[in-house]
Design an enzyme around this catalytic site. Sequence first.
Site, PDB file in Angstrom:
ATOM      1  N   GLU A 290      53.018  57.323  45.776  1.00 39.05           N
ATOM      2  CA  GLU A 290      51.751  58.036  45.970  1.00 39.05           C
ATOM      3  C   GLU A 290      51.896  59.241  46.883  1.00 39.05           C
ATOM      4  O   GLU A 290      51.320  59.271  47.970  1.00 39.05           O
ATOM      5  CB  GLU A 290      50.731  57.091  46.618  1.00 39.05           C
ATOM      6  CG  GLU A 290      50.135  56.111  45.674  1.00 39.05           C
ATOM      7  CD  GLU A 290      49.320  55.062  46.408  1.00 39.05           C
ATOM      8  OE1 GLU A 290      48.544  54.379  45.736  1.00 39.05           O
ATOM      9  OE2 GLU A 290      49.449  54.928  47.641  1.00 39.05           O
ATOM     10  N   PRO A 291      52.664  60.231  46.475  1.00 43.91           N
ATOM     11  CA  PRO A 291      52.811  61.400  47.336  1.00 43.91           C
ATOM     12  C   PRO A 291      51.535  62.233  47.390  1.00 43.91           C
ATOM     13  O   PRO A 291      50.881  62.449  46.370  1.00 43.91           O
ATOM     14  CB  PRO A 291      53.932  62.193  46.657  1.00 43.91           C
ATOM     15  CG  PRO A 291      53.861  61.786  45.215  1.00 43.91           C
ATOM     16  CD  PRO A 291      53.404  60.361  45.205  1.00 43.91           C
ATOM     17  N   TYR A 334      45.931  66.259  65.862  1.00 42.08           N
ATOM     18  CA  TYR A 334      47.262  65.646  65.979  1.00 42.08           C
ATOM     19  C   TYR A 334      48.269  66.507  66.743  1.00 42.08           C
ATOM     20  O   TYR A 334      49.426  66.121  66.869  1.00 42.08           O
ATOM     21  CB  TYR A 334      47.880  65.406  64.584  1.00 42.08           C
ATOM     22  CG  TYR A 334      46.962  64.892  63.515  1.00 42.08           C
ATOM     23  CD1 TYR A 334      46.370  63.641  63.620  1.00 42.08           C
ATOM     24  CD2 TYR A 334      46.694  65.650  62.376  1.00 42.08           C
ATOM     25  CE1 TYR A 334      45.548  63.160  62.616  1.00 42.08           C
ATOM     26  CE2 TYR A 334      45.878  65.178  61.368  1.00 42.08           C
ATOM     27  CZ  TYR A 334      45.306  63.931  61.495  1.00 42.08           C
ATOM     28  OH  TYR A 334      44.491  63.459  60.500  1.00 42.08           O
ATOM     29  N   CYS A 361      32.920  77.386  69.296  1.00 41.69           N
ATOM     30  CA  CYS A 361      32.573  77.351  70.706  1.00 41.69           C
ATOM     31  C   CYS A 361      33.193  76.160  71.397  1.00 41.69           C
ATOM     32  O   CYS A 361      32.471  75.286  71.883  1.00 41.69           O
ATOM     33  CB  CYS A 361      31.059  77.303  70.863  1.00 41.69           C
ATOM     34  SG  CYS A 361      30.410  78.945  70.865  1.00 41.69           S
TER      35      CYS A 361
HETATM   36  N1  LLP Z   1      48.812  56.345  49.853  1.00 40.54           N
HETATM   37  C1  LLP Z   1      48.025  55.844  50.817  1.00 40.54           C
HETATM   38  C2  LLP Z   1      47.487  54.499  50.671  1.00 40.54           C
HETATM   39  C3  LLP Z   1      47.714  56.628  51.932  1.00 40.54           C
HETATM   40  O1  LLP Z   1      46.929  56.128  52.870  1.00 40.54           O
HETATM   41  C4  LLP Z   1      48.223  57.948  52.033  1.00 40.54           C
HETATM   42  C5  LLP Z   1      47.888  58.806  53.166  1.00 40.54           C
HETATM   43  C6  LLP Z   1      49.035  58.422  50.999  1.00 40.54           C
HETATM   44  C7  LLP Z   1      49.315  57.589  49.921  1.00 40.54           C
HETATM   45  C8  LLP Z   1      49.603  59.801  50.981  1.00 40.54           C
HETATM   46  O2  LLP Z   1      50.495  60.033  52.028  1.00 40.54           O
HETATM   47  P1  LLP Z   1      51.277  61.425  52.119  1.00 40.54           P
HETATM   48  O3  LLP Z   1      52.278  61.449  51.004  1.00 40.54           O
HETATM   49  O4  LLP Z   1      50.280  62.510  52.033  1.00 40.54           O
HETATM   50  O5  LLP Z   1      51.926  61.388  53.471  1.00 40.54           O
HETATM   51  N2  LLP Z   1      45.198  63.477  57.741  1.00 40.54           N
HETATM   52  C9  LLP Z   1      46.573  63.202  58.088  1.00 40.54           C
HETATM   53  C10 LLP Z   1      47.303  62.436  57.020  1.00 40.54           C
HETATM   54  C11 LLP Z   1      46.664  61.114  56.710  1.00 40.54           C
HETATM   55  C12 LLP Z   1      47.367  60.365  55.610  1.00 40.54           C
HETATM   56  C13 LLP Z   1      46.585  59.190  55.191  1.00 40.54           C
HETATM   57  N3  LLP Z   1      47.116  58.432  54.107  1.00 40.54           N
HETATM   58  C14 LLP Z   1      47.275  64.528  58.379  1.00 40.54           C
HETATM   59  O6  LLP Z   1      46.634  65.567  58.283  1.00 40.54           O
HETATM   60  O7  LLP Z   1      48.455  64.560  58.721  1.00 40.54           O
END
Ligand code: LLP
Length: 432
Positions: A290-291, A334, A361
């Site tokens: 799940e990228p 973050y 602001c």
């Molecule tokens: N699958 C599940 C169940 C997830 O919770 C996530 C991300 C992904 C796949 C995708 O992960 P990725 O490949 O994008 O790393 N807002 C944060 C990132 C939160 C990710 C949450 N879950 C940021 O801006 O870094």
Amino acid sequence: MLHPNLSLNEKGHLTIGGMDAVELAAQYGTPAYIIDEDMVRQNCRTYRSAMAKYFGGNSRPLYASKALSCTGMYHLVREEGLGIDCVSGGELFTAKTAGFPAGRIYFHGNNKTDRDLCDALDMGVGTIVVDHEDELRALAALAAERGIRQRILLRISPGIDPHTHRAISTGSVDSKFGRAIETGQARAIVAEALSLPSLELVGLHCHIGSQIFDIDPFVDAARIMTAFLGELKRDLGFDCRKLNLGGGFGVRYTEFDPVIDYADAIRRMAEVVHTLCAENKIHVPDILLEPGRSLVAAAGTTLYTVGSVKEIPGFKCYVSVDGGMPDNPRYALYGSRYTALIANRAGEEKTETVTIAGRCCESGDLIGEEMPLQPARRGDILAVLSTGAYNYSMASNYNRIPRPPVIFVAGGRTTLAVRRETYRDIVALDQL
Ligand code: LLP
């Protein structure tokens, strides 16, 4: 340049997928999110071909659409043959609006409401990823009421903390997501799911985290999950058909971030899955990944116009832009690092070190601190790189600032994927 799709033209302007960033800013205004569609498609193909090669033909990537959700993205990943992961009624509705085939949707969430579950069932969502027992029972009842048998995966925690992954940490057992193998709760929920006639348990899911560069934790998760499948086969007679190993591969935000070979990471994960399946005498399940970030982050660039440039002698230089935390809250949330450059003088040396500030602001409204930059002047176009993931999707209307448009560029042409919000849009919900 940080990414292969970025370059310089004869005017010394930044180009994104061959298009002049300064001209894009003039055409669409700023701030604006520019998404290089060709690069997203290329990333989808890298995942698809590596997964088919190492995991087999029925394995496929699911786009984690929380990274960037808009109808245009669902069209794009559909064309590329991916499934999708949705985490809310809003994402489901957006996918449905785009005509995304419901059967290829995986619906996630640690606290889906009854309304979410009903919406998913009524829309024919292919697979619901069930988080815990209460949801399992509620879903079983709702599916039974409708006379359907719903396909599900169960969310399992393999007990891996990607930062201290060698130790099976208790930290990851303490999570709001799923049920842990370590506590015995994972096994219990599998047994319960198998006893519910209105649900068809097709497999398991795990996701260990995000923006991870070290491949070892992914390999460890694959190993632990596959060994658990062996246990479930022996003890419960459960034949797993789909194993979803989540997302989480890191992307480059700065030159200091390493380059990951995603295909090689997939090869390493496949190796361990095949070995453990053979050892446990179980069929190799179809693997899903799940990228989110690694499909879209590097393809995105945010363009801003520089407003004030304030040197505070002995301290720092603030370069303020016409956006900020409403369109990119990731530094505020973050402390995330980014790479910025002046798009209209992209060939010049970055001789300054500045703080890039937004226009809200509050002093925490920053895009970044200690950022190398060309000397900035009012009216310059500032580009912040790698903003394709978790920027537009996390944008807000703080200070009643309208959200920027999303523009796709492909093959030397632009398409408006999401138009700029207007002040009218902002007051549209107000009733008094
Ligand atoms: N699958 C599940 C169940 C997830 O919770 C996530 C991300 C992904 C796949 C995708 O992960 P990725 O490949 O994008 O790393 N807002 C944060 C990132 C939160 C990710 C949450 N879950 C940021 O801006 O870094």
